[in-house]
Design a protein around this motif. Structure first.
Motif, PDB file in Angstrom:
ATOM      1  N   VAL A   1       0.861  -1.183   0.000  1.00 33.67           N
ATOM      2  CA  VAL A   1       0.000   0.000   0.000  1.00 33.67           C
ATOM      3  C   VAL A   1       0.894   1.228   0.000  1.00 33.67           C
ATOM      4  N   VAL A   2       0.707   2.112  -0.987  1.00 30.16           N
ATOM      5  CA  VAL A   2       1.637   3.219  -1.179  1.00 30.16           C
ATOM      6  C   VAL A   2       0.988   4.597  -1.046  1.00 30.16           C
TER       7      VAL A   2
ATOM      8  N   THR B   1       2.530  -6.051   8.276  1.00 36.15           N
ATOM      9  CA  THR B   1       1.876  -7.016   7.402  1.00 36.15           C
ATOM     10  C   THR B   1       0.468  -7.336   7.888  1.00 36.15           C
ATOM     11  N   HIS B   2      -0.494  -7.203   6.979  1.00 35.64           N
ATOM     12  CA  HIS B   2      -1.889  -7.531   7.256  1.00 35.64           C
ATOM     13  C   HIS B   2      -2.349  -8.629   6.308  1.00 35.64           C
ATOM     14  N   PHE B   3      -3.444  -9.284   6.688  1.00 34.89           N
ATOM     15  CA  PHE B   3      -4.023 -10.328   5.857  1.00 34.89           C
ATOM     16  C   PHE B   3      -5.528 -10.098   5.769  1.00 34.89           C
ATOM     17  N   PRO B   4      -6.047  -9.766   4.581  1.00 32.97           N
ATOM     18  CA  PRO B   4      -7.485  -9.559   4.453  1.00 32.97           C
ATOM     19  C   PRO B   4      -8.250 -10.809   4.884  1.00 32.97           C
TER      20      PRO B   4
ATOM     21  N   LEU C   1       1.281  -5.261   2.887  1.00 31.58           N
ATOM     22  CA  LEU C   1       2.205  -4.461   3.689  1.00 31.58           C
ATOM     23  C   LEU C   1       1.919  -2.978   3.483  1.00 31.58           C
ATOM     24  N   ILE C   2       2.231  -2.201   4.504  1.00 31.68           N
ATOM     25  CA  ILE C   2       2.104  -0.755   4.427  1.00 31.68           C
ATOM     26  C   ILE C   2       3.474  -0.156   4.110  1.00 31.68           C
ATOM     27  N   SER C   3       3.533   0.663   3.078  1.00 34.48           N
ATOM     28  CA  SER C   3       4.763   1.406   2.816  1.00 34.48           C
ATOM     29  C   SER C   3       4.675   2.732   3.553  1.00 34.48           C
ATOM     30  N   PHE C   4       5.255   2.778   4.738  1.00 36.34           N
ATOM     31  CA  PHE C   4       5.284   4.027   5.494  1.00 36.34           C
ATOM     32  C   PHE C   4       6.032   5.101   4.701  1.00 36.34           C
ATOM     33  N   ALA C   5       7.086   4.678   4.013  1.00 33.77           N
ATOM     34  CA  ALA C   5       7.891   5.632   3.243  1.00 33.77           C
ATOM     35  C   ALA C   5       7.081   6.222   2.093  1.00 33.77           C
ATOM     36  N   ALA C   6       6.359   5.383   1.363  1.00 33.63           N
ATOM     37  CA  ALA C   6       5.565   5.882   0.243  1.00 33.63           C
ATOM     38  C   ALA C   6       4.388   6.705   0.728  1.00 33.63           C
ATOM     39  N   ALA C   7       3.736   6.274   1.798  1.00 37.95           N
ATOM     40  CA  ALA C   7       2.609   7.029   2.343  1.00 37.95           C
ATOM     41  C   ALA C   7       3.058   8.417   2.793  1.00 37.95           C
TER      42      ALA C   7
ATOM     43  N   GLY D   1      17.020  -4.649   1.073  1.00 34.30           N
ATOM     44  CA  GLY D   1      16.066  -5.326   1.942  1.00 34.30           C
ATOM     45  C   GLY D   1      14.700  -4.704   1.790  1.00 34.30           C
ATOM     46  N   PRO D   2      13.654  -5.483   1.943  1.00 31.95           N
ATOM     47  CA  PRO D   2      12.308  -4.963   1.671  1.00 31.95           C
ATOM     48  C   PRO D   2      11.717  -4.115   2.779  1.00 31.95           C
ATOM     49  N   PHE D   3      12.195  -4.279   4.006  1.00 27.43           N
ATOM     50  CA  PHE D   3      11.506  -3.673   5.137  1.00 27.43           C
ATOM     51  C   PHE D   3      12.088  -2.343   5.595  1.00 27.43           C
ATOM     52  N   HIS D   4      13.401  -2.175   5.480  1.00 25.94           N
ATOM     53  CA  HIS D   4      14.056  -1.060   6.154  1.00 25.94           C
ATOM     54  C   HIS D   4      14.567   0.000   5.184  1.00 25.94           C
ATOM     55  N   ARG D   5      14.899   1.153   5.732  1.00 23.57           N
ATOM     56  CA  ARG D   5      15.689   2.160   5.031  1.00 23.57           C
ATOM     57  C   ARG D   5      16.943   2.298   5.867  1.00 23.57           C
TER      58      ARG D   5
END
Length: 462
Positions: free
Chosen positions: A62-63, A303-306, A324-330, A396-400
């Motif tokens: 989610v961006v 991470t969420h699961f509908p 997943l929520i992209s905090f960076a993109a949001a 890595g997918p999770f961190h900056r």
């Protein structure tokens, strides 16, 4: 004004996963070097994008800010319990996948919902609430002093790996009340999990040493988070206790390392081209807030699961698939232009939102603030060893997360020394008998190679 051609359904950008008909990897060096390029491409197509977190691990990201809030604030529709993950339950995810330790179910408040989540979260928040801010600052300063003494005579250091990475690891050993052996193992294996190294073995050893710690604290409680969790009226079982500790360390160590490192990079970068030293007088609090907006330490997670198929902004999210929520993109969503102009402290999503919002926001900010102020005060002429634009970011997918943060400064003397002028690395031993650690002078230097935590215990009375 942005002069780039606008993507449309008929003309998506080449980097967009819709253009290529497959998921975009979030774990490669290209993504790490310029994640905003990928987020912009995703957002141009819609609020959600298909991604690959690791080889064979597909998810949705989610961006957009509004869509992120819809997911984060709707636990009845988007659950956190990863036992709902269809691909994992069907054996389509390798058990040695490097992302599994961050996504697989544990009985802690990160992966639970409803009344069970409330029970576990209450135990965690009330135990964290017993932390004394003055004591926490003092603990951070002692650990910072110890780490700085390891490199102050050199006149150079890697402030990421020599400082920002180790400080939160050692601090959580302190907060958990770890004896030396358990602390060394905890530090070593948590680092391996974060770095994706031999994660099955590291996870097993991490579990074993935390279960030892829980058993020890049941027998000999102290003034520490482990003991407070044990004593909490929620009546947590040993397995639950162990997994609250894993959650606290996982949610505290990696994000704290990145918050400290990213803020130091910003403060040492300066404003003018070619400048490698902060000359603007930026306050540490302002630097931290700017990092939380623009370089969120955890960029993509939650991470969420509908629980059923859900239409989110025109994208159908299938039940049981990771979202997943992209905090960076949001945070970089153009819809937040006005809020970002004033850097509103309440608008960014770096701490999450909804029932799973970070319970340790205040301690986390205090830790980073103290650690950064300490290093800048002790090394007032510290400068970057290479331009900020050449900083490398860890894939890595999770961190900056930075790969390193090399700096230079005027060499200084070690501040905590023995009578012979050598760094005090083995002048104290710790005897874990009785209600709290007690210290005695060592009769001779210890021969055993020490880890970071036991070496720290040798220097400071904690």
């Amino acid at each position: 004004m942005d002069s780039r051609p606008r993507a449309t359904d008929d003309n998506p950008p080449p980097e967009c996963p819709m253009h290529r008909g497959r998921q975009t990897s979030l774990y490669g060096e290209d993504f790490a070097a310029d994640p905003q390029r990928v987020y912009d491409a995703f957002r141009a197509h819609g609020p959600v994008a298909p991604i690959e977190l690791a080889p064979g691990v597909e998810a949705n990201l989610v961006v957009e800010h509004e869509a992120a809030l819809r997911v984060l604030q709707n636990p009845a529709l988007f659950a956190r319990d990863s036992r709902r993950w269809n691909a994992l339950q069907e054996g389509r995810i390798a058990l040695d996948s490097p992302v599994l330790p961050m996504m697989a179910y544990r009985p802690n408040c990160l992966f639970t919902d409803g009344t069970e989540h409330l029970r576990l979260r209450k135990a965690v928040t009330e135990s964290l609430g017993r932390l004394n801010a003055s004591r926490l600052s003092r603990d951070v300063e002692r650990i910072a002093d110890y780490l700085i003494d390891q490199f102050i005579e050199r006149g150079s250091a890697d402030l990421l790996n020599d400082y920002a990475k180790l400080l939160p690891l050692l601090l959580f050993n302190q907060l958990f009340g770890c004896p030396s052996d358990i602390g060394d193992r905890l530090t070593r294996n948590m680092s391996a999990i974060f770095d994706g190294e031999d994660v099955l073995r590291a996870n097993a050893e991490l579990t074993a040493c935390l279960m030892e710690l829980v058993a020890l604290k049941r027998r000999v409680p102290g003034e520490d988070i482990t003991s407070w969790l044990i004593q909490h009226p929620a009546g947590l079982r040993d397995e639950e206790l162990k997994d609250q500790l894993v959650m606290l360390m996982g949610a505290g160590v990696e994000p704290e390392r990145n918050l400290i490192g990213n803020a130091l990079l910003l403060m040492l970068s300066g404003d003018t081209p070619g400048s490698d030293r902060a000359g603007t007088g930026m306050l540490v609090e302002d630097a931290l807030n700017e990092v939380l907006w623009d370089n969120a330490p955890i960029a993509n997670y939650a991470t969420h699961f509908p629980v059923r198929d859900v239409d989110l902004g025109g994208t159908i999210l299938q039940a049981g698939t990771p979202v997943l929520i992209s905090f960076a993109a949001a945070n970089s969503d153009p819809a937040l232009t006005d809020a970002r102009r004033t850097l509103s402290k309440g608008a960014h999503l770096a701490w999450g939102a909804g029932p799973h919002v970070c319970p340790a926001k205040s301690p986390a900010q205090l830790i980073a603030l103290t650690a950064i102020e300490k290093i800048l005060n002790v090394l007032p002429d510290v400068t970057l060893a290479r331009p900020a634009a050449e900083a490398e970011w860890r894939p890595g997918p999770f961190h900056r997360a930075l790969v390193s943060l090399p700096v230079r400064f005027t060499p200084g003397a070690v501040r905590h020394t023995t009578t012979n002028g050598q760094a005090q690395s083995a002048s104290l031993t710790v005897d874990h008998v009785g209600p709290a650690p007690t210290y005695r002078e060592a009769s001779e230097p210890q021969k055993k190679t020490k880890g970071w935590w036991s070496s720290f215990l040798d220097v400071f009375r904690v």
